[in-house]
Design an enzyme around this catalytic site. Structure first.
Site, PDB file in Angstrom:
ATOM      1  N   ARG A 102       0.831  -1.198   0.000  1.00  0.00           N
ATOM      2  CA  ARG A 102       0.000   0.000   0.000  1.00  0.00           C
ATOM      3  C   ARG A 102       0.867   1.249   0.000  1.00  0.00           C
ATOM      4  O   ARG A 102       0.585   2.223  -0.717  1.00  0.00           O
ATOM      5  CB  ARG A 102      -0.920   0.005   1.214  1.00  0.00           C
ATOM      6  N   ASN A 156     -10.641  -4.234  -1.311  1.00  0.00           N
ATOM      7  CA  ASN A 156     -10.531  -3.218  -2.356  1.00  0.00           C
ATOM      8  C   ASN A 156      -9.593  -3.655  -3.480  1.00  0.00           C
ATOM      9  O   ASN A 156      -8.673  -4.427  -3.242  1.00  0.00           O
ATOM     10  CB  ASN A 156     -10.005  -1.913  -1.749  1.00  0.00           C
ATOM     11  N   CYS A 176     -19.171  -2.043   0.803  1.00  0.00           N
ATOM     12  CA  CYS A 176     -18.337  -0.907   1.180  1.00  0.00           C
ATOM     13  C   CYS A 176     -19.035  -0.176   2.320  1.00  0.00           C
ATOM     14  O   CYS A 176     -20.268  -0.220   2.437  1.00  0.00           O
ATOM     15  CB  CYS A 176     -18.136   0.025  -0.012  1.00  0.00           C
ATOM     16  N   HIS A 206     -16.502   3.673  -4.572  1.00  0.00           N
ATOM     17  CA  HIS A 206     -15.613   4.821  -4.394  1.00  0.00           C
ATOM     18  C   HIS A 206     -15.790   5.872  -5.487  1.00  0.00           C
ATOM     19  O   HIS A 206     -14.897   6.685  -5.717  1.00  0.00           O
ATOM     20  CB  HIS A 206     -14.144   4.375  -4.305  1.00  0.00           C
ATOM     21  N   TYR A 253     -14.167  10.218  -1.965  1.00  0.00           N
ATOM     22  CA  TYR A 253     -13.211   9.786  -2.990  1.00  0.00           C
ATOM     23  C   TYR A 253     -13.298  10.649  -4.249  1.00  0.00           C
ATOM     24  O   TYR A 253     -12.379  10.647  -5.063  1.00  0.00           O
ATOM     25  CB  TYR A 253     -13.444   8.316  -3.355  1.00  0.00           C
TER      26      TYR A 253
END
Length: 432
Positions: A102, A156, A176, A206, A253
């Site tokens: 990440r 995700n 989500c 998102h 987002y």
């Protein structure tokens, strides 16, 4: 020998959480304990290859169940195949490559002047490429153990992963926490019970907008924007003038799209979210090892995933027929099937749907305005190319997906990002 999914009222259920060693898990456990009347769990198996983390999380999970008087058995395992035998539902919450991957997703795109984020842009594509093959392998092993088990994906990028699962014929629904977060936020501002709030939520995972907020059936979104506009805009980190002009509440987002260059400038100064999360995770795991801790700590709220447990319980209970009422409306990631007529039927959208033992069926969605429909269609095209790249590999497919992304879309930029993506993810890409 496998069994079919337990019918309503047939007794305790067996659930499996893949990625059970996640620091998110105590949030989920707390929900399972509090909402046990909706979802009667007899056995809960936490599966994770990281045995050290798993034991810390599993120990806290057992203490949470014990404190709240939940009779269910919690076990931990590194053996996926044994764990999913006779499972009624399997929840996926894994992170291939961990926080280290990440951190890379949030760093190398910035070198090219692009947003570094784990689900959006080039970083989101990298996560999809690492994740889809792993999730499909897990799902196939679940299907062999029990073809009737439901798979709930919280991993995700949820939209791409759910589309991969559904395309491969798995019984899968994506989940989500953005929608339930908005529901709880709006209910709090209005001082009403969350159950009285329904959202006119539309878009992709998102990439969504709240076009209506219904209190007992009456749209109160204009009132919310009038009375609480500054607080809502501040949470979104978007200008109040934009929110009021749109007359909708975009997902936070959307800031990566609406203020991309500003976000890039900010990220270059403050660094990645991954480093912050890694520090939080280290503290949480130390806390989880305390035998006196028997509830989810307040620090967990800073990790993210708020209200995930309630959303997960509601969804699984409806899919397994233990929740009430039947056919409850929930916001999920579901196959389009004509709901948004400008998208292919097999696209995965995030909208309210009726959820029952046969799965999730999207509610009718009023015509989506061009301002939103255009971006939805653009990102959906990218997601289709991203899935193709994840399934079949090759540098050309990665390049095409990046070129199609609305935050990239330039030859030289896509070329640079392709090279960086492959270089940073080679160990996770079988074809590289």
């Amino acid at each position: 020998m496998s069994r079919t999914t337990a019918p309503s009222g047939s007794g305790p259920l067996k659930l499996v959480v893949v990625g059970g060693g996640s620091t998110y898990t105590p949030e989920l456990i707390d929900g399972f304990a509090r909402l046990r009347d909706s979802l009667p769990i007899g056995e809960l198996v936490l599966v994770d290859p990281a045995a050290d983390r798993l034991e810390l999380v599993g120990g806290l999970a057992r203490r949470i169940f014990a404190k709240q008087g939940h009779p269910g058995l919690i076990t931990t395992s590194t053996d996926l195949d044994a764990s999913v035998q006779d499972a009624d539902a399997v929840l996926l919450q894994l992170r291939v490559g961990g926080q280290a991957a990440r951190g890379q997703d949030e760093t190398w795109p910035l070198e090219c002047g692009c947003v570094g984020q784990e689900t959006t842009g080039a970083g989101g594509l990298a996560k999809a490429l690492r994740t889809v093959p792993v999730v499909l392998d897990i799902a196939e092993r679940v299907r062999r153990a029990n073809p009737d088990a439901w798979i709930v994906d919280f991993t995700n990028p949820v939209g791409i992963v759910t589309r991969a699962l559904q395309t491969a014929g798995h019984k899968a629904v994506g989940l989500c926490n953005v929608a339930i977060g908005f529901q709880r936020k709006f209910a709090g501002l209005l001082g009403v019970a969350p159950e009285r709030i329904q959202l006119d939520h539309v878009g992709l995972n998102h990439l969504t907008w709240e076009r209506g907020v219904r209190l007992d059936g009456r749209d109160v979104l204009p009132e919310l924007l009038e009375n609480f506009g500054p607080a809502i805009a501040a949470d979104l980190e978007l200008p109040l003038s934009l929110v009021r002009q749109l007359g909708t509440v975009p997902s936070y987002y959307l800031r990566y799209f609406y203020e991309h260059d500003n976000v890039v400038a900010e990220l270059k100064v403050k660094g990645s979210r991954a480093s912050e999360v890694a520090a939080i995770e280290k503290q949480l795991l130390e806390m989880y090892g305390d035998p006196a801790l028997d509830e989810k700590p307040e620090l967990l709220a800073k990790r993210g995933g708020a209200f995930y447990s309630e959303a997960a319980v509601n969804l699984v209970a409806s899919l397994l027929g233990t929740g009430s009422p039947a056919g409850a409306v929930q916001v999920v990631n579901v196959r389009n099937d004509g709901t948004l007529p400008f998208l292919a039927d097999d696209a995965v959208i995030e909208v309210p749907a009726t959820v029952g033992r046969d799965g999730a069926v999207p509610l009718a969605v009023p015509t989506v305005e061009p301002l939103y429909a255009g971006l939805i269609a653009h990102v959906t095209a990218y997601e289709q190319l991203a899935l193709t790249a994840a399934l079949h590999g090759s540098r050309d497919r990665v390049f095409q997906a990046l070129l199609a992304h609305p935050l990239i879309g330039q030859i030289d930029l896509a070329d640079q990002l392709t090279d960086r993506l492959i270089a940073h993810n080679r160990e996770h890409l079988a074809w590289a």
